[in-house]
Design an enzyme around this catalytic site. Structure first.
Site, PDB file in Angstrom:
ATOM      1  N   ARG A  50       0.469  -0.758   0.044  1.00 31.80           N
ATOM      2  CA  ARG A  50       0.218  -0.192  -0.281  1.00 31.80           C
ATOM      3  C   ARG A  50       1.273   1.095   0.139  1.00 31.80           C
ATOM      4  O   ARG A  50       0.214   2.427  -0.683  1.00 31.80           O
ATOM      5  CB  ARG A  50      -1.347   0.227   1.717  1.00 31.80           C
ATOM      6  CG  ARG A  50      -1.907  -0.693   0.754  1.00 31.80           C
ATOM      7  CD  ARG A  50      -2.871  -1.996   2.040  1.00 31.80           C
ATOM      8  NE  ARG A  50      -2.304  -2.117   3.135  1.00 31.80           N
ATOM      9  CZ  ARG A  50      -2.116  -3.094   4.098  1.00 31.80           C
ATOM     10  NH1 ARG A  50      -2.683  -3.987   2.750  1.00 31.80           N
ATOM     11  NH2 ARG A  50      -1.806  -3.406   5.162  1.00 31.80           N
ATOM     12  N   GLU A  87       3.794  -8.796  14.772  1.00 31.04           N
ATOM     13  CA  GLU A  87       3.491  -9.323  15.962  1.00 31.04           C
ATOM     14  C   GLU A  87       3.299 -10.375  15.375  1.00 31.04           C
ATOM     15  O   GLU A  87       2.509 -11.339  16.442  1.00 31.04           O
ATOM     16  CB  GLU A  87       1.987  -8.645  16.197  1.00 31.04           C
ATOM     17  CG  GLU A  87       1.130  -7.814  14.710  1.00 31.04           C
ATOM     18  CD  GLU A  87       1.235  -7.114  14.136  1.00 31.04           C
ATOM     19  OE1 GLU A  87       0.425  -6.127  13.323  1.00 31.04           O
ATOM     20  OE2 GLU A  87       2.599  -7.052  14.040  1.00 31.04           O
TER      21      GLU A  87
END
Length: 165
Positions: A50, A87
């Site tokens: 993106r 994460e």
């Protein structure tokens, strides 16, 4: 914003609705351009994927080159790599050797900052080749994940802070 789960247990923010509104998308780009024009930035480094949406129009408008920072094995030719921890696992960014020269002033662009790992990897890549990272820019920040704290004092500019209520 639309939510979807690309990895079990991890919620992602999607900027697709912004892209569907030409005026909102243009206004978003214009806000970034206004901030960065006249700052002698010669490189806009966009993070896959993106960052590729927001980076090129910003680069064109401020007279800088666009350098894609890609996932492994997507760039032809010689690359340098930077591995990082997310994460939900590990990942890696790559950049063409010679795409950025020592002393160039760089802006790192992505759609969102969560834990900050991807932005840190991008900055590490650019700094390893001698670039000065001026700032990181994202459309959305998820402040509860404290990604800004991982940037070691590097300035971060965001347009929207998303706080879950």
């Amino acid at each position: 914003m639309v939510f979807f789960f690309a990895t079990a247990g991890i919620m992602f923010q999607d900027i697709t609705t912004l892209l569907l509104d030409p005026k909102a998308f243009k206004d978003t780009i214009d806000l970034f351009v206004e901030r960065y024009k006249g700052k002698n930035i010669s490189v806009v480094a966009g993070i896959e994927a993106r960052g590729f949406i927001f980076g090129p129009p910003i680069a064109l408008a401020i007279g800088a080159k666009f350098v894609p920072l890609r996932k492994p094995k997507k760039l032809p030719g010689k690359v340098i790599s930077q591995e990082y921890i997310l994460e939900y696992g590990r990942d890696c960014l790559e950049m063409h050797v010679g795409a950025v020269e020592p002393g160039e002033r760089a802006l790192v662009v992505d759609d969102l900052i969560a834990t900050g790992g991807t932005l840190c990897a991008a900055m590490d890549l650019l700094e390893r080749v001698g670039a000065e990272v001026v700032e990181c820019a994202c459309v959305i920040e998820l402040p509860e994940l404290k990604g800004r704290e991982r940037l070691n004092g590097k300035p971060l500019y965001v347009l929207v802070e998303y706080v879950e209520i």
